[in-house]
Scaffold this motif. Structure first.
Motif, PDB file in Angstrom:
ATOM      1  N   HIS A  54     102.347  37.539  24.577  1.00 26.75           N
ATOM      2  CA  HIS A  54     102.490  38.955  24.247  1.00 26.75           C
ATOM      3  C   HIS A  54     101.212  39.595  24.767  1.00 26.75           C
ATOM      4  CE1 HIS A  54     103.063  42.034  20.740  1.00 26.75           C
ATOM      5  NE2 HIS A  54     103.054  42.600  21.922  1.00 26.75           N
ATOM      6  N   TRP A  55     101.322  40.429  25.802  1.00 28.36           N
ATOM      7  CA  TRP A  55     100.143  40.985  26.449  1.00 28.36           C
ATOM      8  C   TRP A  55     100.207  42.496  26.515  1.00 28.36           C
ATOM      9  CZ3 TRP A  55     103.124  37.082  28.511  1.00 28.36           C
ATOM     10  CH2 TRP A  55     102.525  35.825  28.610  1.00 28.36           C
ATOM     11  N   ASP A  56      99.054  43.133  26.465  1.00 26.75           N
ATOM     12  CA  ASP A  56      98.884  44.529  26.830  1.00 26.75           C
ATOM     13  C   ASP A  56      98.090  44.533  28.123  1.00 26.75           C
ATOM     14  OD1 ASP A  56     100.243  45.745  24.787  1.00 26.75           O
ATOM     15  OD2 ASP A  56      98.466  46.252  23.616  1.00 26.75           O
ATOM     16  N   VAL A  57      98.634  45.189  29.141  1.00 24.81           N
ATOM     17  CA  VAL A  57      97.978  45.263  30.436  1.00 24.81           C
ATOM     18  C   VAL A  57      97.820  46.738  30.773  1.00 24.81           C
ATOM     19  CG1 VAL A  57      98.105  44.603  32.864  1.00 24.81           C
ATOM     20  CG2 VAL A  57      99.096  43.111  31.116  1.00 24.81           C
ATOM     21  N   PHE A  58      96.607  47.141  31.176  1.00 21.69           N
ATOM     22  CA  PHE A  58      96.333  48.534  31.516  1.00 21.69           C
ATOM     23  C   PHE A  58      96.241  48.654  33.031  1.00 21.69           C
ATOM     24  CE2 PHE A  58      95.068  48.019  27.180  1.00 21.69           C
ATOM     25  CZ  PHE A  58      95.513  49.199  26.584  1.00 21.69           C
ATOM     26  N   VAL A  59      97.122  49.486  33.597  1.00 22.94           N
ATOM     27  CA  VAL A  59      97.221  49.648  35.043  1.00 22.94           C
ATOM     28  C   VAL A  59      96.864  51.085  35.389  1.00 22.94           C
ATOM     29  CG1 VAL A  59      98.762  49.482  37.034  1.00 22.94           C
ATOM     30  CG2 VAL A  59      99.075  47.936  35.083  1.00 22.94           C
ATOM     31  N   ASP A  60      95.899  51.266  36.298  1.00 30.41           N
ATOM     32  CA  ASP A  60      95.473  52.597  36.734  1.00 30.41           C
ATOM     33  C   ASP A  60      96.665  53.321  37.343  1.00 30.41           C
ATOM     34  OD1 ASP A  60      94.436  54.682  38.595  1.00 30.41           O
ATOM     35  OD2 ASP A  60      92.501  53.954  37.854  1.00 30.41           O
ATOM     36  N   ALA A  61      96.995  54.503  36.815  1.00 36.41           N
ATOM     37  CA  ALA A  61      98.167  55.254  37.280  1.00 36.41           C
ATOM     38  C   ALA A  61      97.992  55.758  38.701  1.00 36.41           C
ATOM     39  CB  ALA A  61      98.448  56.428  36.338  1.00 36.41           C
ATOM     40  N   GLU A  62      96.758  55.928  39.156  1.00 36.77           N
ATOM     41  CA  GLU A  62      96.511  56.434  40.503  1.00 36.77           C
ATOM     42  C   GLU A  62      96.479  55.322  41.553  1.00 36.77           C
ATOM     43  OE1 GLU A  62      92.873  58.654  42.817  1.00 36.77           O
ATOM     44  OE2 GLU A  62      93.259  59.198  40.727  1.00 36.77           O
ATOM     45  N   THR A  63      95.785  54.233  41.238  1.00 39.28           N
ATOM     46  CA  THR A  63      95.604  53.174  42.233  1.00 39.28           C
ATOM     47  C   THR A  63      96.566  52.011  42.086  1.00 39.28           C
ATOM     48  OG1 THR A  63      93.998  51.941  40.900  1.00 39.28           O
ATOM     49  CG2 THR A  63      93.130  53.703  42.328  1.00 39.28           C
ATOM     50  N   GLY A  64      97.127  51.823  40.886  1.00 37.46           N
ATOM     51  CA  GLY A  64      98.002  50.682  40.642  1.00 37.46           C
ATOM     52  C   GLY A  64      97.263  49.399  40.345  1.00 37.46           C
ATOM     53  N   ASN A  65      95.934  49.459  40.255  1.00 37.13           N
ATOM     54  CA  ASN A  65      95.138  48.269  39.965  1.00 37.13           C
ATOM     55  C   ASN A  65      95.147  47.947  38.480  1.00 37.13           C
ATOM     56  OD1 ASN A  65      94.299  47.903  42.639  1.00 37.13           O
ATOM     57  ND2 ASN A  65      92.622  49.349  42.373  1.00 37.13           N
ATOM     58  N   ILE A  66      95.180  46.661  38.163  1.00 38.98           N
ATOM     59  CA  ILE A  66      95.063  46.222  36.774  1.00 38.98           C
ATOM     60  C   ILE A  66      93.594  46.336  36.384  1.00 38.98           C
ATOM     61  CG2 ILE A  66      95.264  44.270  35.196  1.00 38.98           C
ATOM     62  CD1 ILE A  66      97.614  43.303  36.894  1.00 38.98           C
ATOM     63  N   VAL A  67      93.320  47.134  35.338  1.00 40.64           N
ATOM     64  CA  VAL A  67      91.932  47.343  34.927  1.00 40.64           C
ATOM     65  C   VAL A  67      91.555  46.478  33.731  1.00 40.64           C
ATOM     66  CG1 VAL A  67      90.488  49.356  35.286  1.00 40.64           C
ATOM     67  CG2 VAL A  67      92.809  49.709  34.673  1.00 40.64           C
ATOM     68  N   ALA A  68      92.493  46.201  32.868  1.00 34.91           N
ATOM     69  CA  ALA A  68      92.198  45.385  31.691  1.00 34.91           C
ATOM     70  C   ALA A  68      93.494  44.746  31.199  1.00 34.91           C
ATOM     71  CB  ALA A  68      91.593  46.245  30.589  1.00 34.91           C
ATOM     72  N   SER A  69      93.348  43.618  30.556  1.00 30.99           N
ATOM     73  CA  SER A  69      94.506  42.976  29.926  1.00 30.99           C
ATOM     74  C   SER A  69      94.015  42.256  28.676  1.00 30.99           C
ATOM     75  CB  SER A  69      95.182  41.997  30.875  1.00 30.99           C
ATOM     76  OG  SER A  69      94.309  40.950  31.219  1.00 30.99           O
ATOM     77  N   GLU A  70      94.917  42.128  27.726  1.00 39.94           N
ATOM     78  CA  GLU A  70      94.565  41.482  26.472  1.00 39.94           C
ATOM     79  C   GLU A  70      95.766  40.706  25.969  1.00 39.94           C
ATOM     80  OE1 GLU A  70      93.006  42.588  21.980  1.00 39.94           O
ATOM     81  OE2 GLU A  70      93.756  44.175  23.248  1.00 39.94           O
ATOM     82  N   SER A  71      95.531  39.453  25.627  1.00 41.39           N
ATOM     83  CA  SER A  71      96.575  38.649  25.011  1.00 41.39           C
ATOM     84  C   SER A  71      96.613  39.002  23.533  1.00 41.39           C
ATOM     85  CB  SER A  71      96.292  37.162  25.181  1.00 41.39           C
ATOM     86  OG  SER A  71      97.241  36.414  24.436  1.00 41.39           O
ATOM     87  N   LEU A  72      97.787  39.351  23.039  1.00 46.56           N
ATOM     88  CA  LEU A  72      97.932  39.712  21.633  1.00 46.56           C
ATOM     89  C   LEU A  72      98.412  38.535  20.791  1.00 46.56           C
ATOM     90  CD1 LEU A  72      99.545  43.213  22.156  1.00 46.56           C
ATOM     91  CD2 LEU A  72      97.141  42.655  21.804  1.00 46.56           C
ATOM     92  N   LEU A  73      98.569  37.388  21.443  1.00 45.14           N
ATOM     93  CA  LEU A  73      99.016  36.183  20.749  1.00 45.14           C
ATOM     94  C   LEU A  73      97.794  35.359  20.382  1.00 45.14           C
ATOM     95  CD1 LEU A  73     101.483  34.489  19.906  1.00 45.14           C
ATOM     96  CD2 LEU A  73     101.356  33.384  22.131  1.00 45.14           C
ATOM     97  N   HIS A  74      97.576  35.166  19.105  1.00 41.15           N
ATOM     98  CA  HIS A  74      96.427  34.415  18.627  1.00 41.15           C
ATOM     99  C   HIS A  74      96.922  33.243  17.791  1.00 41.15           C
ATOM    100  CE1 HIS A  74      93.765  37.604  19.950  1.00 41.15           C
ATOM    101  NE2 HIS A  74      94.630  38.445  19.432  1.00 41.15           N
ATOM    102  N   ASN A  75      96.245  32.142  17.907  1.00 44.60           N
ATOM    103  CA  ASN A  75      96.600  30.952  17.144  1.00 44.60           C
ATOM    104  C   ASN A  75      95.598  30.753  16.023  1.00 44.60           C
ATOM    105  OD1 ASN A  75      98.749  30.272  18.827  1.00 44.60           O
ATOM    106  ND2 ASN A  75      97.375  29.282  20.278  1.00 44.60           N
ATOM    107  N   ALA A  76      96.123  30.395  14.870  1.00 42.35           N
ATOM    108  CA  ALA A  76      95.254  30.093  13.733  1.00 42.35           C
ATOM    109  C   ALA A  76      95.728  28.789  13.118  1.00 42.35           C
ATOM    110  CB  ALA A  76      95.307  31.210  12.705  1.00 42.35           C
ATOM    111  N   SER A  77      94.803  27.947  12.795  1.00 38.39           N
ATOM    112  CA  SER A  77      95.155  26.673  12.195  1.00 38.39           C
ATOM    113  C   SER A  77      94.251  26.454  10.978  1.00 38.39           C
ATOM    114  CB  SER A  77      94.972  25.549  13.212  1.00 38.39           C
ATOM    115  OG  SER A  77      95.234  24.313  12.601  1.00 38.39           O
ATOM    116  N   PHE A  78      94.783  26.749   9.807  1.00 34.60           N
ATOM    117  CA  PHE A  78      94.022  26.532   8.584  1.00 34.60           C
ATOM    118  C   PHE A  78      94.998  26.441   7.417  1.00 34.60           C
ATOM    119  CE2 PHE A  78      94.346  31.097   9.126  1.00 34.60           C
ATOM    120  CZ  PHE A  78      94.730  31.543   7.877  1.00 34.60           C
TER     121      PHE A  78
END
Length: 94
Positions: A54-78
């Protein structure tokens, strides 16, 4: 499924269940000194098959370049052991 913008792959190998949502947002330009806000496509990608994610990816609307991405899937084991009273008294009882 593969989503490409300006030859940059957001998801490769995702199965047919991958879903992509997009919206326009303002995002700070991380390369400028004053971090001016720029118009970006916020692309949210969900995949239940390899690669699972599950990712959020930020793409520049003018250039089409990917500027940032973040995985929203985190694992926890406790584990947690304990006991307690929850809703005592029960708020739904008269």
């Amino acid at each position: 499924m593969q989503v490409k913008l300006k030859s940059q792959s957001l998801v490769t190998g995702a199965g047919n269940d991958a879903q992509v949502e997009s919206s326009l947002v303002y995002f700070p330009d991380l390369e400028s000194a004053d971090q001016t806000l720029r118009l970006m496509h916020k692309v949210r990608v969900f995949s239940g098959q390899d690669p699972i994610g599950h990712w959020d990816v930020f793409v520049d609307a003018e250039t089409g370049n990917i500027v940032a991405s973040e995985s929203l899937l985190h694992n926890a084991s406790f584990s947690v052991d304990g006991n307690g009273m929850v809703f005592d008294p029960d708020p739904l009882s008269p």
